[in-house]
Design an enzyme around this catalytic site. Structure first.
Site, mmCIF file in Angstrom:
data_model
loop_
_atom_site.group_PDB
_atom_site.id
_atom_site.type_symbol
_atom_site.label_atom_id
_atom_site.label_comp_id
_atom_site.label_asym_id
_atom_site.label_seq_id
_atom_site.Cartn_x
_atom_site.Cartn_y
_atom_site.Cartn_z
ATOM 1 N N ARG A 123 30.727 -13.915 -61.076
ATOM 2 C CA ARG A 123 30.806 -12.885 -60.052
ATOM 3 C C ARG A 123 30.244 -13.351 -58.715
ATOM 4 O O ARG A 123 30.828 -13.081 -57.657
ATOM 5 C CB ARG A 123 30.087 -11.611 -60.531
ATOM 6 N N LYS A 158 27.875 -10.157 -35.029
ATOM 7 C CA LYS A 158 28.063 -9.034 -35.955
ATOM 8 C C LYS A 158 28.373 -9.585 -37.349
ATOM 9 O O LYS A 158 29.489 -9.489 -37.856
ATOM 10 C CB LYS A 158 29.175 -8.124 -35.456
ATOM 11 N N LYS A 190 23.529 -8.668 -21.451
ATOM 12 C CA LYS A 190 24.390 -7.545 -21.819
ATOM 13 C C LYS A 190 24.141 -6.346 -20.898
ATOM 14 O O LYS A 190 23.239 -6.353 -20.057
ATOM 15 C CB LYS A 190 24.124 -7.162 -23.281
ATOM 16 N N GLU A 220 27.590 -10.196 -19.053
ATOM 17 C CA GLU A 220 28.631 -9.215 -19.354
ATOM 18 C C GLU A 220 28.950 -8.397 -18.111
ATOM 19 O O GLU A 220 28.042 -7.902 -17.426
ATOM 20 C CB GLU A 220 28.157 -8.300 -20.483
ATOM 21 N N ASP A 241 34.104 -7.102 -20.525
ATOM 22 C CA ASP A 241 33.918 -6.111 -21.586
ATOM 23 C C ASP A 241 34.929 -4.977 -21.493
ATOM 24 O O ASP A 241 34.939 -4.215 -20.526
ATOM 25 C CB ASP A 241 32.492 -5.557 -21.516
#
Length: 310
Positions: A123, A158, A190, A220, A241
Site C-alpha cells: 500500500r 502548494k 507577494k 507580484e 497575478d
C-alpha cells in the site's frame, strides 16, 4: 528563477538548466529513506495483522505493478525502495523509467521475494507511486498544451507537507520545472508583503538591500501600473497575478525582455495554451501538486503453492 541582474535584458531562459530530466536511481531513492520509513511506520507500526495471520513466514511471492490508466511514470525507484526497506530479500526491479508514458496494463515494476514483506509494503509503495505519477501526468498535460510556446510550466509551494521534494521531482518527470524550493532560497514579494510595506519600489529596494548575493527577487503585480513600477525599479522577475489575456500581452510588450514574466492564478488546462501565446516566460500551476488525482496503479501477484500450506 536564477539571478538575472536588475534591468538587464534576459538573453537566456531562466529554466534552461532544468530542461534535462534525470530519473532517480536506487542510490538516489535511498536518500529519501526517512520519508519512506515514516510512511511505513504510519501504516505498519507493530505489525501487519492480516498478513501475519494468513501468510506463513516461508511463503514466497512474485508479481508486477502495472498502470491501469494512461499516464506518465514518476517514482518507480522509490516504490522499489519501499519493498527493500520492508524486507531486503525482496528483489524489486523497475521495468520502465520515470518520465516515460504509461498505457493501461503497462508493467512498471516486477517484484519477488518473501510474501509477507511484499504484502506489507504494497500500500505504501502504491500510494506513493500513484501520487507521483498523478503529478507527472498532470504536468505533462499542461506542458503538451503549451505546445511550441517559450513558456515553461512551473510548480508552486502548494505541496503536501513533508513531500515537497518528491512532488517537485514528479513535476520534472512530467516535463515541468521547479519554482523556488521554499521561503529560504529566493525572494517572492507577494500582495500581503506589499500591503504592509506600501509600494512595489520600496519592497524591491528593501529586498535588494538585505538579500544574500545572487538571490533571485520576484515581485507580484496585479495591475499594469504595478508592472510599470516594478520595471522602473529594476525588477528581475514579475509575477502577473490573475491578469486577463489582454493585460498579459500588454505586460509582455511593456517589459520588452527587461524581466522574466510569470503568469499565475487559477491556470486551467483548457486555457494554458492561450496564456502561453501571450509571450510570458513562465506559467505557475498550483494544481500540479495541491489537488492532482492519483494515477491508478496496482500490484497483482501469486503465491508459490508449495509454500502456502501451514
Amino acid at each position: 528563477i536564477g539571478p538575472l541582474g536588475g534591468g538587464a535584458l534576459v538573453t537566456r531562459h531562466p529554466y534552461e538548466e532544468h530542461a534535462v530530466f534525470a530519473p532517480l536511481d536506487a542510490e538516489g531513492a535511498s536518500q529519501f529513506d526517512r520519508t519512506l520509513l515514516r510512511a511505513l511506520d504510519e501504516d505498519i507500526q507493530q505489525g501487519d495483522l492480516t498478513t501475519q495471520a494468513l501468510i506463513p513466514q516461508e511463503a514466497q511471492a512474485s508479481g508486477v505493478i502495472a498502470s491501469r490508466r494512461n499516464g506518465v511514470l514518476a517514482g518507480v525507484a522509490l516504490a522499489a525502495r519501499v519493498f527493500a526497506l520492508v524486507d531486503p530479500r525482496i528483489v524489486a526491479t523497475p521495468q520502465a523509467a520515470d518520465g516515460e508514458r504509461l498505457v493501461p496494463g503497462g508493467v512498471i515494476l516486477r517484484a519477488e521475494g518473501p510474501a509477507r514483506g511484499m504484502l506489507s509494503a504494497e500500500r505504501v509503495a502504491l500510494n506513493l507511486l500513484g501520487h507521483l505519477c498523478g503529478i507527472a501526468t498532470m504536468t505533462r498535460a499542461y506542458v503538451d498544451a503549451v505546445g511550441g510556446a517559450r513558456a515553461r510550466i512551473i510548480d508552486t509551494r502548494k505541496t503536501t507537507p513533508g513531500l515537497r521534494e518528491l512532488e517537485r521531482y514528479a513535476v520534472r518527470a512530467g516535463g515541468g520545472c521547479n519554482h523556488r524550493t521554499g521561503l529560504y532560497d529566493a525572494i517572492l514579494i507577494k500582495d500581503n508583503h506589499l500591503a504592509v510595506v506600501g509600494s512595489v519600489r520600496e519592497a524591491l529596494e528593501r529586498a535588494r538591500a538585505c538579500a544574500p548575493p545572487g538571490t533571485a527577487i520576484e515581485v507580484e503585480c496585479d495591475s499594469l501600473a504595478q508592472v510599470r513600477e516594478a520595471l522602473d525599479a529594476g525588477a528581475q522577475a514579475i509575477l502577473l497575478d490573475n491578469m486577463p489575456l489582454g493585460a498579459l500581452r500588454e505586460a509582455v510588450a511593456i517589459s520588452n525582455g527587461r524581466a522574466v514574466l510569470e503568469a499565475s492564478g487559477g491556470i486551467l488546462l483548457e486555457r494554458v495554451g492561450e496564456i502561453a501565446a501571450t509571450g510570458v516566460d513562465l506559467i505557475s500551476v498550483g494544481a500540479l501538486t495541491h489537488s492532482v488525482p492519483a494515477l491508478d496503479v496496482g500490484l497483482d501477484f501469486t503465491l508459490s503453492e508449495s509454500h502456502c500450506r501451514r
